[in-house]
Design a protein around this motif. Structure first.
Motif, PDB file in Angstrom:
ATOM      1  N   GLY A  55      16.871 149.634  76.224  1.00  0.00           N
ATOM      2  CA  GLY A  55      17.803 150.446  75.342  1.00  0.00           C
ATOM      3  C   GLY A  55      17.998 149.263  74.040  1.00  0.00           C
ATOM      4  O   GLY A  55      18.009 148.030  74.145  1.00  0.00           O
ATOM      5  N   GLU A  56      18.584 149.977  73.008  1.00  0.00           N
ATOM      6  CA  GLU A  56      18.813 148.983  71.637  1.00  0.00           C
ATOM      7  C   GLU A  56      19.812 147.987  72.089  1.00  0.00           C
ATOM      8  O   GLU A  56      19.860 146.880  71.555  1.00  0.00           O
ATOM      9  CB  GLU A  56      19.250 150.082  70.686  1.00  0.00           C
ATOM     10  N   THR A  57      20.929 148.443  72.854  1.00  0.00           N
ATOM     11  CA  THR A  57      21.922 147.453  73.158  1.00  0.00           C
ATOM     12  C   THR A  57      21.430 146.112  73.771  1.00  0.00           C
ATOM     13  O   THR A  57      21.572 144.882  73.456  1.00  0.00           O
ATOM     14  CB  THR A  57      22.964 147.974  73.914  1.00  0.00           C
ATOM     15  N   HIS A  58      20.379 146.273  74.773  1.00  0.00           N
ATOM     16  CA  HIS A  58      19.973 145.111  75.591  1.00  0.00           C
ATOM     17  C   HIS A  58      18.819 144.344  74.571  1.00  0.00           C
ATOM     18  O   HIS A  58      18.853 143.277  74.662  1.00  0.00           O
ATOM     19  CB  HIS A  58      18.832 145.922  76.707  1.00  0.00           C
ATOM     20  N   ALA A  59      18.176 145.078  73.581  1.00  0.00           N
ATOM     21  CA  ALA A  59      17.275 144.511  72.682  1.00  0.00           C
ATOM     22  C   ALA A  59      18.314 143.561  71.871  1.00  0.00           C
ATOM     23  O   ALA A  59      17.823 142.441  71.543  1.00  0.00           O
ATOM     24  CB  ALA A  59      16.551 145.471  71.837  1.00  0.00           C
ATOM     25  N   ARG A  60      19.169 143.941  71.339  1.00  0.00           N
ATOM     26  CA  ARG A  60      20.090 143.274  70.530  1.00  0.00           C
ATOM     27  C   ARG A  60      20.811 142.029  71.085  1.00  0.00           C
ATOM     28  O   ARG A  60      20.947 140.912  70.662  1.00  0.00           O
ATOM     29  CB  ARG A  60      21.199 144.218  69.797  1.00  0.00           C
ATOM     30  N   LEU A  61      21.458 142.193  72.446  1.00  0.00           N
ATOM     31  CA  LEU A  61      21.801 141.158  73.088  1.00  0.00           C
ATOM     32  C   LEU A  61      20.783 140.102  73.749  1.00  0.00           C
ATOM     33  O   LEU A  61      21.129 138.901  73.448  1.00  0.00           O
ATOM     34  CB  LEU A  61      22.460 141.765  74.607  1.00  0.00           C
ATOM     35  N   ASP A  62      19.566 140.490  73.837  1.00  0.00           N
ATOM     36  CA  ASP A  62      18.583 139.651  74.120  1.00  0.00           C
ATOM     37  C   ASP A  62      18.308 138.810  73.073  1.00  0.00           C
ATOM     38  O   ASP A  62      18.006 137.533  73.015  1.00  0.00           O
ATOM     39  CB  ASP A  62      17.330 140.307  74.744  1.00  0.00           C
ATOM     40  N   ALA A  63      18.320 139.490  71.998  1.00  0.00           N
ATOM     41  CA  ALA A  63      18.057 138.676  70.641  1.00  0.00           C
ATOM     42  C   ALA A  63      19.294 137.640  70.186  1.00  0.00           C
ATOM     43  O   ALA A  63      18.801 136.382  69.944  1.00  0.00           O
ATOM     44  CB  ALA A  63      17.974 139.743  69.207  1.00  0.00           C
ATOM     45  N   LEU A  64      20.371 138.083  70.684  1.00  0.00           N
ATOM     46  CA  LEU A  64      21.458 137.041  70.365  1.00  0.00           C
ATOM     47  C   LEU A  64      21.163 136.037  71.250  1.00  0.00           C
ATOM     48  O   LEU A  64      21.429 134.938  70.995  1.00  0.00           O
ATOM     49  CB  LEU A  64      22.714 137.724  70.775  1.00  0.00           C
ATOM     50  N   MET A  65      20.932 136.319  72.741  1.00  0.00           N
ATOM     51  CA  MET A  65      20.738 135.291  73.664  1.00  0.00           C
ATOM     52  C   MET A  65      19.643 134.252  73.139  1.00  0.00           C
ATOM     53  O   MET A  65      19.625 133.045  73.321  1.00  0.00           O
ATOM     54  CB  MET A  65      20.481 135.872  75.007  1.00  0.00           C
ATOM     55  N   ALA A  66      18.463 134.680  72.646  1.00  0.00           N
ATOM     56  CA  ALA A  66      17.566 133.840  72.287  1.00  0.00           C
ATOM     57  C   ALA A  66      17.825 132.857  71.187  1.00  0.00           C
ATOM     58  O   ALA A  66      17.519 131.650  71.439  1.00  0.00           O
ATOM     59  CB  ALA A  66      16.250 134.824  71.830  1.00  0.00           C
ATOM     60  N   VAL A  67      18.874 133.343  70.513  1.00  0.00           N
ATOM     61  CA  VAL A  67      19.289 132.446  69.367  1.00  0.00           C
ATOM     62  C   VAL A  67      20.236 131.549  70.055  1.00  0.00           C
ATOM     63  O   VAL A  67      20.018 130.318  69.727  1.00  0.00           O
ATOM     64  CB  VAL A  67      19.864 133.269  68.150  1.00  0.00           C
ATOM     65  N   MET A  68      21.148 131.813  70.687  1.00  0.00           N
ATOM     66  CA  MET A  68      22.141 130.996  71.498  1.00  0.00           C
ATOM     67  C   MET A  68      21.265 129.868  72.261  1.00  0.00           C
ATOM     68  O   MET A  68      21.931 128.941  72.459  1.00  0.00           O
ATOM     69  CB  MET A  68      22.929 131.708  72.214  1.00  0.00           C
ATOM     70  N   ALA A  69      20.135 130.224  73.006  1.00  0.00           N
ATOM     71  CA  ALA A  69      19.620 129.224  73.478  1.00  0.00           C
ATOM     72  C   ALA A  69      18.908 128.206  72.883  1.00  0.00           C
ATOM     73  O   ALA A  69      18.535 127.141  73.618  1.00  0.00           O
ATOM     74  CB  ALA A  69      18.446 130.037  74.555  1.00  0.00           C
ATOM     75  N   VAL A  70      18.712 128.393  71.564  1.00  0.00           N
ATOM     76  CA  VAL A  70      18.077 127.314  70.898  1.00  0.00           C
ATOM     77  C   VAL A  70      18.676 126.744  69.747  1.00  0.00           C
ATOM     78  O   VAL A  70      18.177 125.540  68.990  1.00  0.00           O
ATOM     79  CB  VAL A  70      16.699 127.674  70.419  1.00  0.00           C
ATOM     80  N   MET A  71      19.661 127.462  69.208  1.00  0.00           N
ATOM     81  CA  MET A  71      20.307 126.834  68.124  1.00  0.00           C
ATOM     82  C   MET A  71      21.623 126.091  68.148  1.00  0.00           C
ATOM     83  O   MET A  71      22.233 126.471  68.935  1.00  0.00           O
ATOM     84  CB  MET A  71      20.848 128.252  67.218  1.00  0.00           C
ATOM     85  N   THR A 104      12.231 138.882  69.212  1.00  0.00           N
ATOM     86  CA  THR A 104      12.890 139.267  70.494  1.00  0.00           C
ATOM     87  C   THR A 104      13.320 140.712  70.443  1.00  0.00           C
ATOM     88  O   THR A 104      13.116 141.447  71.298  1.00  0.00           O
ATOM     89  CB  THR A 104      14.230 138.115  70.883  1.00  0.00           C
ATOM     90  N   LEU A 105      14.056 140.894  69.409  1.00  0.00           N
ATOM     91  CA  LEU A 105      14.518 142.263  69.233  1.00  0.00           C
ATOM     92  C   LEU A 105      13.644 143.321  69.405  1.00  0.00           C
ATOM     93  O   LEU A 105      13.571 144.435  69.857  1.00  0.00           O
ATOM     94  CB  LEU A 105      15.284 142.387  67.929  1.00  0.00           C
ATOM     95  N   ARG A 106      12.371 143.143  68.646  1.00  0.00           N
ATOM     96  CA  ARG A 106      11.388 144.217  68.362  1.00  0.00           C
ATOM     97  C   ARG A 106      10.490 144.229  69.934  1.00  0.00           C
ATOM     98  O   ARG A 106      10.051 145.062  70.422  1.00  0.00           O
ATOM     99  CB  ARG A 106      10.513 143.655  67.379  1.00  0.00           C
ATOM    100  N   ARG A 107      10.425 142.767  70.620  1.00  0.00           N
ATOM    101  CA  ARG A 107       9.547 142.990  71.767  1.00  0.00           C
ATOM    102  C   ARG A 107      10.357 143.565  72.894  1.00  0.00           C
ATOM    103  O   ARG A 107       9.822 144.404  73.496  1.00  0.00           O
ATOM    104  CB  ARG A 107       9.452 141.319  72.189  1.00  0.00           C
ATOM    105  N   VAL A 108      11.770 143.204  72.987  1.00  0.00           N
ATOM    106  CA  VAL A 108      12.443 143.920  74.194  1.00  0.00           C
ATOM    107  C   VAL A 108      12.412 145.560  73.705  1.00  0.00           C
ATOM    108  O   VAL A 108      12.312 146.289  74.877  1.00  0.00           O
ATOM    109  CB  VAL A 108      13.800 143.394  74.066  1.00  0.00           C
ATOM    110  N   ARG A 109      12.590 145.954  72.662  1.00  0.00           N
ATOM    111  CA  ARG A 109      12.888 147.412  71.976  1.00  0.00           C
ATOM    112  C   ARG A 109      11.363 148.135  72.443  1.00  0.00           C
ATOM    113  O   ARG A 109      11.506 149.133  73.094  1.00  0.00           O
ATOM    114  CB  ARG A 109      13.098 147.283  70.608  1.00  0.00           C
ATOM    115  N   ALA A 110      10.298 147.349  72.136  1.00  0.00           N
ATOM    116  CA  ALA A 110       9.103 147.773  72.501  1.00  0.00           C
ATOM    117  C   ALA A 110       8.548 148.181  73.995  1.00  0.00           C
ATOM    118  O   ALA A 110       7.846 148.883  74.513  1.00  0.00           O
ATOM    119  CB  ALA A 110       7.969 147.003  71.777  1.00  0.00           C
ATOM    120  N   GLY A 111       9.181 146.982  74.716  1.00  0.00           N
ATOM    121  CA  GLY A 111       9.273 147.239  76.179  1.00  0.00           C
ATOM    122  C   GLY A 111       9.902 148.237  76.918  1.00  0.00           C
ATOM    123  O   GLY A 111       9.883 148.312  78.066  1.00  0.00           O
ATOM    124  N   GLY A 112      10.666 149.048  76.211  1.00  0.00           N
ATOM    125  CA  GLY A 112      11.578 150.205  76.486  1.00  0.00           C
ATOM    126  C   GLY A 112      12.927 150.135  76.911  1.00  0.00           C
ATOM    127  O   GLY A 112      13.406 151.014  77.316  1.00  0.00           O
TER     128      GLY A 112
END
Length: 309
Positions: free
Chosen positions: A205-221, A195-203
């Protein structure tokens, strides 16, 4: 600041103690582990977690304390990396790493005035950096598999009294930190990092990439920190709220950003902090640095280059 992508950590970067390449590699891995913890703590805004706004649901912690704890753990991470350098997985290595981790906890507690800032992160990052130190550059999945091979061994010296996380895992029948490690840290390797790398590659910012990575984990763990504080209702709320953020397009969208704020309010009311998900984000940030594809040219490491420390 953008720095050259650390595609390989094996060539020596520095040798402060004159002990050769092994010391240089171990020192670099320890620096990267510390920086991952600091980056996770500083990421803002996170739901009910310590960040740049305040203490979240952790009244006994602050951002300054989290930074102190991370830096105080550098000797622990250094010793773990040195112990694992070139060593195969074994019961002896598993027990040595566990002993080093337990011996490092007083430094964490001294840095925070007695609060548990990073006990779970010592376990997760310690295993992952040890797995990285075992051999030549590997993919995130390979590092996770190496960590799982170490975690599969039992520890004859584990304290008899279970930790809060172990008690919660047994009570609710979830994997917990030990199950996560024995599975190769799938929430860091296969959820947060992609998720971190996909959001980052999509343009975004790094803050959004890291927050989305956190959300992705929270949604399933099944986060034992959330379960410990608020039980199944809090876990369901955390998972559902994170999914709303992602379904809205992530934190880079206005709707996703608003959903993130609502999730923070919900978890604050429940006094439930997703500390397990935060540990997996820190693990993913560590793996991102040690496996950054050379083809990427550079990695967005934000403001701090840990190799200069």
């Amino acid at each position: 600041m953008r720095v050259p992508c650390p595609a390989s950590l094996l060539p020596p970067a520095y040798d402060p103690d004159g002990r050769g390449e092994v010391q240089a590699l171990a020192g670099r891995l320890a620096d990267l582990a510390v920086q991952a913890l600091i980056d996770e703590a500083e990421l803002t805004p996170k739901p009910a977690l310590v960040d740049g706004r305040g203490s979240g649901a952790h009244r006994d912690l602050s951002l300054a304390a989290m930074r102190r704890s991370a830096r105080a753990l550098r000797p622990t991470f250094l010793a773990m990396a040195q112990a694992a350098e070139g060593q195969p997985a074994s019961r002896a290595l598993r027990e040595e790493l566990a002993a080093i981790g337990r011996a490092g906890e007083p430094a964490m507690l001294a840095a925070t005035g007695g609060s548990n800032a990073h006990r779970g992160a010592i376990w997760a990052l310690g295993l992952l950096l040890a797995a990285t130190a075992q051999g030549h550059a590997a993919s995130p999945a390979e590092i996770g598999a190496r960590a799982a091979a170490i975690a599969a061994y039992s520890d004859r010296f584990v304290p008899a009294a279970p930790s809060n996380g172990q008690s919660v895992a047994a009570r609710f029948g979830v994997a917990g930190a030990r199950g996560e490690a024995k599975a190769g840290f799938p929430h860091a390797v296969h959820v947060a990092l992609p998720t971190l790398r996909r959001v980052r590659a999509g343009g975004a910012g790094e803050t959004h990439a890291r927050l989305d990575a956190l959300m992705a984990v929270m949604a399933v763990m099944d986060d034992t920190c959330v379960l410990h504080r608020g039980g199944l209702p809090a876990l369901r709320a955390a998972m559902a709220g994170a999914r709303v953020v992602l379904d809205a397009g992530g934190t880079a969208t206005p709707d996703g950003w608003a959903a993130l704020a609502r999730l923070h309010d919900t978890l604050m009311r429940l006094n439930a902090s997703p500390g397990g998900a935060a540990d997996m984000l820190a693990a993913a940030l560590f793996l991102d640095r040690v496996t950054c594809p050379a083809a990427a040219g550079s990695c967005p490491l934000m403001e701090t280059d840990p190799w200069k420390s």
